[in-house]
Scaffold this motif. Structure first.
Motif, short mmCIF file in Angstrom:
data_model
loop_
_atom_site.label_atom_id
_atom_site.label_comp_id
_atom_site.label_asym_id
_atom_site.label_seq_id
_atom_site.Cartn_x
_atom_site.Cartn_y
_atom_site.Cartn_z
N MET A 139 1.49 11.08 16.94
CA MET A 139 1.43 10.49 18.38
C MET A 139 2.43 10.42 18.89
SD MET A 139 3.13 6.65 16.76
CE MET A 139 4.18 5.94 18.59
N GLY B 118 -1.11 8.49 20.91
CA GLY B 118 -1.80 8.71 20.07
C GLY B 118 -3.17 8.76 20.22
N VAL C 182 -3.14 9.32 11.59
CA VAL C 182 -2.96 9.32 13.29
C VAL C 182 -1.16 10.40 13.80
CG1 VAL C 182 -0.87 7.40 12.88
CG2 VAL C 182 -1.43 7.49 14.93
N LEU D 263 -0.32 -1.11 21.90
CA LEU D 263 -0.38 -2.16 20.79
C LEU D 263 0.92 -2.98 21.30
CD1 LEU D 263 -0.80 -0.87 17.12
CD2 LEU D 263 -1.87 -1.63 19.53
N ASP E 72 1.12 -1.37 11.33
CA ASP E 72 -0.47 -1.93 11.43
C ASP E 72 -1.83 -1.08 11.79
OD1 ASP E 72 0.74 -4.40 12.03
OD2 ASP E 72 0.55 -4.28 14.16
N VAL E 73 -2.11 0.17 11.47
CA VAL E 73 -2.73 0.91 12.12
C VAL E 73 -3.08 1.74 10.73
CG1 VAL E 73 -3.83 3.27 13.33
CG2 VAL E 73 -2.22 1.18 14.37
N LEU F 239 -6.29 9.57 16.72
CA LEU F 239 -6.69 9.33 15.28
C LEU F 239 -7.48 10.09 14.70
CD1 LEU F 239 -7.29 5.05 16.13
CD2 LEU F 239 -5.22 6.47 14.44
N GLY G 123 -7.28 5.59 20.35
CA GLY G 123 -5.92 5.83 20.16
C GLY G 123 -4.84 5.20 20.25
N HIS G 124 -4.92 4.72 22.03
CA HIS G 124 -4.65 4.55 22.97
C HIS G 124 -3.08 3.31 22.17
CE1 HIS G 124 -5.43 6.22 26.77
NE2 HIS G 124 -4.39 6.28 27.39
N ILE G 125 -2.62 4.08 21.38
CA ILE G 125 -1.28 3.07 20.54
C ILE G 125 0.00 2.51 21.30
CG2 ILE G 125 0.21 5.07 19.35
CD1 ILE G 125 0.06 3.49 17.25
N ALA H 247 3.87 -0.58 14.36
CA ALA H 247 2.49 0.21 15.49
C ALA H 247 1.93 1.48 14.46
CB ALA H 247 2.60 0.27 16.86
N VAL H 248 2.76 1.59 14.02
CA VAL H 248 1.88 2.54 13.17
C VAL H 248 1.18 1.76 11.69
CG1 VAL H 248 2.45 4.33 11.77
CG2 VAL H 248 3.10 4.69 14.09
#
Ligand SMILES: [Zn+2]
Length: 304
Positions: A139, A147, A137, A169, A224-225, A149, A164-166, A221-222
């Motif tokens: 960011m 972000g 990812v 979250l 989780d992804v 991906l 990828g719209h992190i 957040a990262v």
């Protein structure tokens, strides 16, 4: 030498560059984003077109006589597929604005548009800090949070091109209101605008505790992804993240070490982007080269 024009459109600045097929930046120029709709809400004949005129003028300045094959543009989201229309949250003048055609008309070039953070992911895989991995990812933590991906060596688009719209979250349950309409989004908690609102000072003056908090929330957040998508790395750029530097990245890494515990996710690193202010334009150039059939994968690797 083959050349493309690359344009990076953000909420606070717009950059244009001429870039070769190896990612080399030959010329660059930039200007502040003055949003006509924000400055004079009703007076401009068409504030969207006025801003497009300014972007085209900057592009003409940087091209100045060079032969250009195509134009790639990274712009804040959300947008319709291929940037047919864009509605960047930080640019009020553009709501469902036909950016691709507006620039193609003004520049006389084929134009491809994608989300600025997805474009940055292309840059990291081409000449940046992700050239040796095919699952990562990328960011941006700056005025906003975005972000992109890359999974199995392919940039994820999603149904309407917004994968990828992190930044949206959830970071804080029932937290600060976000421009998207929800509350507590990562962007609403750690973007430059959010930190300025929280602390009463520009993000550059944020105290240590605020830097650690931002790194921690980004790390959650990262993580989780990473766990969700089996990623190998997270590359983070943007003025806030890079300005917060070591305390930010140490806090984020600590969260990853704590939360990425399954065998496949263990040891994933979160690292700063090394592309500096050129990441956006290099990624926009990658977009243009791909549209011309020129591969931009790193290390001889396919990047679909
Ligand atoms: Zn949001």
């Amino acid at each position: 030498v083959r050349r493309v024009l690359a344009i990076d459109i953000g909420g606070t600045k717009i950059a244009a560059a001429v870039i070769d097929e190896h990612g080399g930046v030959e010329r660059r120029a930039r200007m502040a984003t003055v949003d006509p709709a924000a400055v004079m809400p009703t007076r401009a004949a068409d504030p969207g077109d006025a801003l497009a005129d300014r972007v085209a003028a900057l592009a003409a300045e940087v091209v100045d006589g060079l032969a250009i094959e195509a134009c790639g543009v990274g712009c804040g989201g959300p947008m319709r597929p291929g940037g047919a229309t864009v509605s960047p949250l930080n640019i009020v003048a553009w709501r469902d604005y036909p950016l691709r055609d507006a620039l193609a008309d003004r520049l006389g070039l084929a134009v491809v548009v994608d989300n600025d953070a997805k474009v940055l992911a292309l840059a990291e895989g081409w000449v940046g800090t992700a050239i040796d991995v095919s699952d990562y990812v990328a960011m941006v933590v700056s005025t906003g949070v975005g972000g992109g991906l890359v999974c199995d060596g392919r940039l994820l688009d999603g149904a309407l091109g917004n994968a990828g719209h992190i930044g949206h979250l959830e970071a804080v349950a029932d937290g600060r209101p976000c421009a998207c309409g929800a509350r507590g989004c990562l962007e609403a908690e750690v973007s430059g605008l959010a930190i300025a609102a929280r602390t009463g000072h520009p993000a550059v003056d944020a105290p240590l505790a605020e830097r650690v908090r931002a790194g921690t929330l980004v790390g959650v957040a990262v993580a989780d992804v990473v766990n969700l998508l089996d990623l190998r790395r997270a590359v983070v750029g943007g003025s806030v993240a890079l300005g917060f530097a070591a305390p930010f990245f140490a806090a984020a890494q600590a969260v990853l070490d704590r939360r990425c515990r399954l065998d496949y996710a263990r040891g994933v690193r979160i690292v700063p982007s090394a592309l500096g202010g050129d990441g956006g334009v290099i990624g926009a150039a990658a977009l243009a080269w791909r549209s011309l059939g020129v591969p931009t994968g790193g290390g001889g690797r396919r990047l679909g």
